[in-house]
Design an enzyme around this catalytic site. Structure first.
Site, PDB file in Angstrom:
ATOM      1  N   ASP A  34       0.854  -1.185   0.000  1.00 32.96           N
ATOM      2  CA  ASP A  34       0.000   0.000   0.000  1.00 32.96           C
ATOM      3  C   ASP A  34       0.887   1.232   0.000  1.00 32.96           C
ATOM      4  O   ASP A  34       2.044   1.176   0.442  1.00 32.96           O
ATOM      5  CB  ASP A  34      -0.929   0.020   1.211  1.00 32.96           C
ATOM      6  CG  ASP A  34      -1.912   1.200   1.162  1.00 32.96           C
ATOM      7  OD1 ASP A  34      -2.496   1.437   0.090  1.00 32.96           O
ATOM      8  OD2 ASP A  34      -2.090   1.883   2.178  1.00 32.96           O
ATOM      9  N   SER A  35       0.312   2.342  -0.477  1.00 28.05           N
ATOM     10  CA  SER A  35       1.055   3.601  -0.454  1.00 28.05           C
ATOM     11  C   SER A  35       1.261   4.093   0.967  1.00 28.05           C
ATOM     12  O   SER A  35       2.147   4.916   1.218  1.00 28.05           O
ATOM     13  CB  SER A  35       0.305   4.669  -1.262  1.00 28.05           C
ATOM     14  OG  SER A  35      -0.985   4.883  -0.719  1.00 28.05           O
ATOM     15  N   CYS A  57      -4.097  -1.201  -2.540  1.00 30.52           N
ATOM     16  CA  CYS A  57      -4.156   0.252  -2.698  1.00 30.52           C
ATOM     17  C   CYS A  57      -4.962   0.527  -3.958  1.00 30.52           C
ATOM     18  O   CYS A  57      -4.582   0.071  -5.048  1.00 30.52           O
ATOM     19  CB  CYS A  57      -2.740   0.819  -2.841  1.00 30.52           C
ATOM     20  SG  CYS A  57      -2.662   2.584  -3.234  1.00 30.52           S
ATOM     21  N   GLU A 112      -4.007   9.196   8.044  1.00 33.10           N
ATOM     22  CA  GLU A 112      -2.568   8.952   8.214  1.00 33.10           C
ATOM     23  C   GLU A 112      -2.008   9.746   9.400  1.00 33.10           C
ATOM     24  O   GLU A 112      -1.095   9.287  10.086  1.00 33.10           O
ATOM     25  CB  GLU A 112      -1.813   9.328   6.937  1.00 33.10           C
ATOM     26  CG  GLU A 112      -2.072   8.406   5.758  1.00 33.10           C
ATOM     27  CD  GLU A 112      -1.106   7.235   5.696  1.00 33.10           C
ATOM     28  OE1 GLU A 112      -0.092   7.257   6.404  1.00 33.10           O
ATOM     29  OE2 GLU A 112      -1.375   6.288   4.927  1.00 33.10           O
ATOM     30  N   CYS A 168     -11.170   2.929  -0.987  1.00 31.23           N
ATOM     31  CA  CYS A 168      -9.831   3.241  -0.485  1.00 31.23           C
ATOM     32  C   CYS A 168      -9.670   2.443   0.792  1.00 31.23           C
ATOM     33  O   CYS A 168     -10.560   2.458   1.661  1.00 31.23           O
ATOM     34  CB  CYS A 168      -9.668   4.738  -0.209  1.00 31.23           C
ATOM     35  SG  CYS A 168      -8.078   5.165   0.564  1.00 31.23           S
ATOM     36  N   HIS A 204      -7.959   2.921   3.321  1.00 30.67           N
ATOM     37  CA  HIS A 204      -7.899   3.724   4.544  1.00 30.67           C
ATOM     38  C   HIS A 204      -9.282   3.933   5.161  1.00 30.67           C
ATOM     39  O   HIS A 204      -9.414   4.066   6.376  1.00 30.67           O
ATOM     40  CB  HIS A 204      -7.314   5.119   4.246  1.00 30.67           C
ATOM     41  CG  HIS A 204      -5.843   5.157   4.032  1.00 30.67           C
ATOM     42  ND1 HIS A 204      -5.247   4.672   2.900  1.00 30.67           N
ATOM     43  CD2 HIS A 204      -4.844   5.660   4.812  1.00 30.67           C
ATOM     44  CE1 HIS A 204      -3.944   4.863   2.980  1.00 30.67           C
ATOM     45  NE2 HIS A 204      -3.665   5.458   4.126  1.00 30.67           N
TER      46      HIS A 204
END
Length: 278
Positions: free
Chosen positions: A11-12, A74, A159, A193, A195
Site C-alpha cells: 500500500d502507499s 491500494c 494517516e 480506499c 484507509h
C-alpha cells in the site's frame, strides 16, 4: 526446487493493513510481507507516471525479498499502475511472478449488494479520475448506475491520526453530502480506499440507516483464496510458516508502528527500507 516465499501486500501508506487483516483472518497459514510506501504517501493526487514509478519500485523490492505473488492493497495503485505492470513490466522482467489488485475483485461482486442498482463510490482523486471503477463495474454489472465522489482530505486525516477528532466529522459529512446529492436512489456505498474503514463509524453516522457501507477487506481476502484455489502452481510456491514482516519507507518507524497497529488490530514492529536502492 525454487525456494518458497511470502505473499506480498503493498500500500502507499497504512490503509492496506485493513485488507491485510482480512487476508490473514481468511488465510492464516501463509507467510506475509507488508510494505507501506509512507515516505512518499499519499499517492492520490500524483500523476499516472509517478504512481507507476513508485509502485513498480516497491513491487521490484518485494520481488527481491522473495515474494512470488503481490497484492496491491491500494486502490490508487491498482487504478493507475496495475495494468502497466501486468501487461508491460512483468512479461519482460518477471514472467514467473504475479501482481493482483483490489478493484476487479470488488467490481465482480458489488452489484450483489444493491437493490436500487444505484451505488456510490468514495475514493481518492486518483482512483476517481482514473475511471477504473466505472469501467470494471460496467463490465460485470452493466445495469448499475455508479456515482463517484473524491475525498482528497480523508487519507491525510487518517494517516495523521486526526480522523478520531470531532473536526473530522465536518469533512466526512461534506463529501457524503456531495455524493448523496448526485442521486436519491443510492442504497450502497463502496469504500474504494483501504484507509476509509477507519472512518466507517463516522460515515454511517451521517447516512440514512438503510444505506449499506461496503469495505474491501473481506472481498479481497475471498478473491485471493479463490485465486490460490484456481492456481495451485502459485499456491505451491508460497511459504506457510505464519510469518509476518512489516516494512515502511518512513524513517520514523515508531510513528508508523503506532498508527499501523490500529489498522491491523495488533501490535506491529516495522523495519525501514529504501526501495529506490533496489
Amino acid at each position: 526446487m525454487t525456494a518458497k516465499g511470502p505473499i506480498g501486500i503493498f500500500d502507499s501508506g497504512i490503509g492496506g493493513l485493513t485488507v491485510f487483516r482480512s487476508i490473514v483472518e481468511k488465510l492464516p497459514a501463509y507467510d506475509y510481507l507488508y510494505l507501506g510506501d509512507n515516505g512518499r504517501a499519499p499517492y492520490g493526487n500524483r500523476s499516472f507516471n509517478t504512481i507507476h514509478q513508485y509502485t513498480w519500485e516497491c513491487v521490484q523490492w518485494m520481488f527481491a525479498q522473495g515474494c512470488p505473488l503481490i497484492i496491491l492493497a491500494c486502490n490508487t495503485a491498482s487504478a493507475k499502475a496495475l495494468r502497466t505492470i501486468q501487461q508491460n513490466d512483468l512479461p519482460t522482467t518477471h514472467p514467473d511472478k504475479r501482481v493482483l489488485g483490489v478493484i476487479r475483485p470488488t467490481a465482480e461482486v458489488i452489484g450483489d449488494y444493491t437493490k436500487t442498482r444505484h451505488i456510490g463510490v468514495l475514493g481518492t482523486n486518483g482512483t476517481v479520475q482514473s475511471g477504473s471503477y466505472l469501467l470494471e463495474i460496467e463490465h460485470f454489472f452493466p445495469d448499475l448506475k455508479v456515482h463517484q465522489q473524491a475525498c482528497p482530505l480523508w487519507v491525510p486525516l487518517i494517516e495523521s491520526g486526526d480522523y478520531k477528532n470531532e473536526g473530522a466529522d465536518y469533512f466526512v459529512k461534506q463529501y457524503l453530502d456531495e455524493l448523496m446529492a448526485q442521486s436519491n436512489d443510492i442504497d450502497t456505498i463502496l469504500l474504494a480506499c483501504t484507509h476509509y474503514p477507519l472512518l466507517q463509524g463516522k460515515i454511517k453516522a451521517h447516512l440514512p440507516s438503510h444505506i449499506k457501507v461496503v469495505g474491501q477487506g473481506d472481498i479481497v481476502a475471498q478473491s485471493l483464496a479463490d485465486y490460490l484455489h484456481r492456481h495451485p502452481e502459485m499456491e505451491q510456491r508460497l511459504a506457510q510458516d505464519r510469518s509476518r514482516q512489516f516494512f515502511t519507507t518512513m524513517d520514523n518507524t515508531a510513528e508508523f508502528d503506532k498508527h499501523a497497529s490500529e489498522f491491523f488490530g495488533s501490535i506491529i514492529k516495522s523495519t525501514f527500507t529504501d526501495v529506490r536502492q533496489c
